[in-house]
Design an enzyme around this catalytic site. Structure first.
Site, PDB file in Angstrom:
ATOM      1  N   ARG A 139       0.822  -1.218   0.000  1.00  0.00           N
ATOM      2  CA  ARG A 139       0.000   0.000   0.000  1.00  0.00           C
ATOM      3  C   ARG A 139       0.847   1.256   0.000  1.00  0.00           C
ATOM      4  O   ARG A 139       0.461   2.270  -0.583  1.00  0.00           O
ATOM      5  CB  ARG A 139      -0.908   0.027   1.245  1.00  0.00           C
ATOM      6  CG  ARG A 139      -2.138  -0.820   1.130  1.00  0.00           C
ATOM      7  CD  ARG A 139      -3.108  -0.503   2.261  1.00  0.00           C
ATOM      8  NE  ARG A 139      -3.632   0.848   2.161  1.00  0.00           N
ATOM      9  CZ  ARG A 139      -4.686   1.192   1.436  1.00  0.00           C
ATOM     10  NH1 ARG A 139      -5.364   0.294   0.772  1.00  0.00           N
ATOM     11  NH2 ARG A 139      -5.098   2.442   1.387  1.00  0.00           N
ATOM     12  N   HIS A 145     -21.164  10.052  -1.696  1.00  0.00           N
ATOM     13  CA  HIS A 145     -21.694   8.747  -1.275  1.00  0.00           C
ATOM     14  C   HIS A 145     -23.209   8.733  -1.513  1.00  0.00           C
ATOM     15  O   HIS A 145     -23.891   9.708  -1.189  1.00  0.00           O
ATOM     16  CB  HIS A 145     -21.374   8.525   0.209  1.00  0.00           C
ATOM     17  CG  HIS A 145     -21.777   7.172   0.694  1.00  0.00           C
ATOM     18  ND1 HIS A 145     -21.020   6.049   0.502  1.00  0.00           N
ATOM     19  CD2 HIS A 145     -22.905   6.765   1.341  1.00  0.00           C
ATOM     20  CE1 HIS A 145     -21.632   5.002   1.013  1.00  0.00           C
ATOM     21  NE2 HIS A 145     -22.779   5.408   1.530  1.00  0.00           N
ATOM     22  N   GLU A 157     -26.732  13.380  -7.899  1.00  0.00           N
ATOM     23  CA  GLU A 157     -25.275  13.479  -7.719  1.00  0.00           C
ATOM     24  C   GLU A 157     -24.649  14.363  -8.799  1.00  0.00           C
ATOM     25  O   GLU A 157     -23.823  15.227  -8.505  1.00  0.00           O
ATOM     26  CB  GLU A 157     -24.636  12.084  -7.777  1.00  0.00           C
ATOM     27  CG  GLU A 157     -24.977  11.227  -6.579  1.00  0.00           C
ATOM     28  CD  GLU A 157     -24.203   9.917  -6.551  1.00  0.00           C
ATOM     29  OE1 GLU A 157     -23.947   9.434  -5.443  1.00  0.00           O
ATOM     30  OE2 GLU A 157     -23.871   9.372  -7.618  1.00  0.00           O
TER      31      GLU A 157
END
Ligand code: GRF
Length: 209
Positions: A68, A112, A182
């Site tokens: 990562r 979201h 959105e």
């Protein structure tokens, strides 16, 4: 396009919000430059949209990095190369790493498809969110735009919009309505944010002009 705030967009899939941001920056609704799009996955529709819209694109798939931290470094390097000042997540499925978080503190936002904190958190992404909303038989849902932290769907809520759920609502109809809200809201809220006009007294962004 001198002096316009520079925004990079992060995606993992369809990229309809990414396209809405690009169109808004071209129409002037979002007075900012979309400097590039990073996808965490190869061969997704968002990359076809980027090619068609002639926006620089890069694939940074976590699985192709040793760990990562290397991925976090590569993302930071890309954002710096593009001279991005803001980062807008639009259907990006990986957690942002500590290097990018600290370099862009308070300047990374996400959208979201629910009224957070409801229907958010780990595992709540894509159609799963709307399926959970429908299964809960709530009468309304909505969308949330929030600052990004090192945890899924946490961080200061910048704006929300409510969406009533109809009697005969199904996944397809609700998805279409959520996406439409959105696409209309994200560019306007980002515009207010990057120009310092998003305040507590104007939490949902400026009215349509
Ligand atoms: C949107 O519903 C967004 O709220 C969520 O992921 C979805 C991305 O859709 N984070 P798209 O890829 O922009 O069409």
């Amino acid at each position: 396009m001198a002096n316009l705030p520079k925004i990079a967009v992060l995606v993992s899939g369809d990229g309809s919000n990414f396209e809405a941001l690009v169109q808004a920056s071209r129409s002037g609704v979002l007075q900012a430059e979309i400097v590039g799009v990073v996808s965490s996955r190869a061969q997704v529709p968002a990359l076809e949209r980027a090619a068609r819209l002639k926006v620089p694109a890069r694939v940074l798939n976590l699985k192709t990095f040793p760990d990562r931290d290397h991925w976090d470094q590569a993302l930071l390097k890309t954002l710096e190369e593009w001279k991005a000042e803001w980062v807008a997540l639009a259907g990006f499925l990986s957690l942002i790493g500590p290097r990018v978080l600290s370099a862009f503190e308070g300047k990374i936002v996400n959208i979201h498809p629910s009224l957070l904190p409801a229907f958010g958190g780990p595992g709540m992404y894509g159609t799963r969110v709307l399926e959970a909303v429908l299964a809960a038989r709530v009468k309304e849902t909505g969308i949330t735009i929030h600052r990004v932290t090192g945890q899924y769907d946490e961080g200061e809520i910048l704006a929300q919009a409510r969406i009533p759920i109809g009697e005969n609502e199904n996944l397809a109809s609700l998805s279409a309505r959520v996406r439409a809200v959105e696409h209309e809201k994200y560019p306007r809220v980002l515009n207010d944010l990057v120009w310092g006009r998003l305040t507590k007294t104007n939490p949902s962004g400026s009215p349509k002009t």
